[in-house]
Structures are given as structure tokens and as C-alpha cells.
Design an enzyme around this catalytic site. Structure first.
Site, short mmCIF file in Angstrom:
data_model
loop_
_atom_site.label_atom_id
_atom_site.label_comp_id
_atom_site.label_asym_id
_atom_site.label_seq_id
_atom_site.Cartn_x
_atom_site.Cartn_y
_atom_site.Cartn_z
N HIS A 41 44.88 12.97 20.73
CA HIS A 41 45.02 11.53 20.99
C HIS A 41 46.42 11.07 20.61
O HIS A 41 47.06 10.32 21.35
CB HIS A 41 43.99 10.72 20.18
N ARG A 88 42.44 16.92 29.60
CA ARG A 88 42.63 18.20 28.92
C ARG A 88 42.39 19.36 29.86
O ARG A 88 43.04 20.39 29.77
CB ARG A 88 41.64 18.32 27.75
N SER A 109 37.11 15.23 20.11
CA SER A 109 36.48 14.67 18.91
C SER A 109 35.15 15.36 18.63
O SER A 109 34.81 15.63 17.48
CB SER A 109 36.26 13.16 19.09
#
Length: 160
Positions: free
Chosen positions: A17, A90, A128
Site C-alpha cells: 500500500h 498485484r 493484508s
């Protein structure tokens, strides 16, 4: 002023991030990192905890503002006078969902463009969810998140 919004749950904020925010700052005068307050998700960290971790992690980057929003992202973007939404990609698996969201946002508000940014190759595997799983299983997450986030994960998961 060229202003962009980088929305997400940031549960927790990762080095990936941070990399996307730093890349976005090269393109925009101001980047608003906006935590989506979504009742349908069950985050590990509360909204206030996520905002605090973002401030500790990203708060020193010039012209980055940290806040939260509810409701439609395009409505929030309009209120903030933002012209773009930043989304991190990603892998190919991210693209289909993000592409659908970008097209829907364009239908709802044509003046707000979606910009896809890829993080450094070092972070393409990072999410995450994976960081939480590693921490939950007792692994070292210090290579994937800032020190305050690693500490918060350890504290939060000891209570669980």
C-alpha cells in the site's frame, strides 16, 4: 490541484500500500488515502485503529491526507474534488474485479478516472489477508508491514 483518492480497507496497511501511495504522489499533487467504512466486512482492526496505523505509516509523506468515507466512492471523490481513483494491481487475478469497478464508477461519474498502479515486484504477492494469516500463525511480518503495524498485529492477535 490534481487530487486522487486511494480507497481501501487497509486491514492492515502493508508495504505494498505504501509503495502505491508513493507512486501515486509522483503523479498527483495530493493523494487522499480513504478507508472504506463497510459494515459488511469484519475487519481485524477497527476503523479508528486502521486510520491511526495509516497515520503512523503514511502520515509523513508530503501531501498525503488520511481519512475515511461511507457510501459511494464516486460521491466521495466528487466532494473531495478528486479527478482520479488509484487502484493497486498485484496480479491478473485482481484485474477482472477492478476493471468492473472502474467501468461502473465511470458510468456513475464520468469525470473521475481510475488509474491502475502496480507495486514494486517485491510486493506483488503481498495482501493484508496474507499478512494477517502469517501473523495469526506466529510468523514474522516485519518485512511486509511498518513496525507500528507489526506491533499492532502482535497485540491484537494476543487478545484473540
Amino acid at each position: 490541484m490534481r487530487r486522487a483518492i486511494y480507497p481501501g480497507s487497509f486491514d492492515p496497511v502493508t508495504n505494498g500500500h505504501q509503495d502505491v501511495v508513493e507512486r501515486a504522489r509522483q503523479l498527483f499533487d495530493e493523494v487522499i488515502v480513504a478507508v472504506a467504512d463497510n459494515d459488511e466486512k469484519s475487519p481485524l482492526f477497527t476503523l479508528e485503529e486502521r486510520l491511526d496505523l495509516l497515520r503512523q505509516t503514511l502520515g509523513k509523506i508530503d501531501m498525503v491526507r488520511i481519512t475515511h468515507f461511507t457510501g459511494l466512492l464516486v460521491d466521495f471523490a466528487r466532494k473531495q474534488e478528486a479527478t482520479a481513483v488509484i487502484r493497486g494491481l498485484r496480479a491478473i487475478s485482481d484485474f477482472e474485479f477492478e476493471f468492473q469497478m472502474a467501468l461502473m464508477n465511470r458510468k456513475l461519474e464520468a469525470a473521475v478516472e481510475t488509474i491502475f498502479l502496480m507495486p514494486k515486484e517485491d510486493y506483488t504477492y503481498l495482501s493484508s489477508r496474507i499478512v494477517k494469516e502469517i501473523a495469526r500463525l506466529g510468523g514474522d511480518v516485519s518485512k511486509f508491514v511498518a513496525a507500528p503495524v507489526a506491533k499492532a498485529l502482535a497485540t491484537k492477535l494476543k487478545k484473540a
